[in-house]
Design a protein around this motif. Sequence first.
Motif: not given
Length: 364
Positions: A227-249
């Motif tokens: 993710i950090g190496e890709c300057k074009e942001e072709a690789l990214s985190v699928p943020w939409e998969k998890k909600g706040p409680r899951d991230v907090q856990a």
Amino acid sequence: MKKVFFVPAKVREKGLLDGLEKAIAISFPHIEKGEVVAIKTHFGEYGNTRYIRPTFGRKVADMVKEMGGEPFVTDTTALYRGKRHSLFSALSAAASHGFTAETMGCPILIADGIRSTGYEVIVKDPLKLSKVKVASLIFEADFLITLSHFTFHPLVIPAASIKNVGMGCVNKESKLAMHAGSKVKFNEKKCLFCQACVKICPSGALKSSNKKIEYDENLCIGCGGCIGECKEEALSVPWEKKGPRDVQAGILDGFKATLSTFKEKKALFINVCLDITEHCDCFGKADIPVIPDIGILISDDALACDKAGFDLAKAFPEYPGSDWDKKKKGEERSISTALSEADSFFALAKEAGIGDLDYELREV
């Protein structure tokens, strides 16, 4: 009942730095001569202007040296593509914000190193993650002091000591697992075939074939290095998969894993409740604060320290002209939404067994 020492922001005879020094002295951290002390802070994303002032880091470092410790000020690389995604860019961002060996009087180090390495730690009674990789230099330190900027955050309210440890002291692989599980997302349309991701991928999930990149999700181990190496942001985190409680856990599991690598009474938590914004310092910009400055809180219990900060924040009015001030409707306060979200987070933290919600506030 845990003690939380409070240094109000209101100007005193010698100012906040004098109050910070007194509060640290009263809290009596058990730093022995020759112990290596990691001072974990957040250097702030490039473009952000509300991050912790370097002068607070210098004061803490100086006090550690006076106690006989060997301090270094540190942060970890960011998961997202920004100015802090690699060791070199993170050091550059830190220097641009005033964090250098000269200004701190001690080394500035990136805790997860060049390749975001970490030591795998088993999490006892996990909420989400059974294993977490603690950033190498954090794991190797003898004592941990967190110098956290108390803010609000879309996923964690408040974002302070717990988040600074739970997410800020682990490597990219564990950050990715906290945010979105263990797989990255590949957008072939954005790819320019530079092959930087292929060179860094340790599992062969990214391969070069017929002048294009092929991504095998089944082979992805979720290290996040690409993710950090890709300057074009072709690789990214699928943020939409998890909600706040899951991230907090996941963050709470990261906290437990990190603290388990330190002996009892070998951690101290400092919350700097100044320039309190609606977003964390990972944002490359900063609006005006949403509430006035509160002060500085110090405790050996991160949960008590964060809870005390939020309880104080509830008593403060909206900052004139801020988004919270503009959203206010009659008697209904903007912090009311944050209040319910914070209560949920604190309850989850208590369930995880990382600290105490009952505290005694002592003004310094």
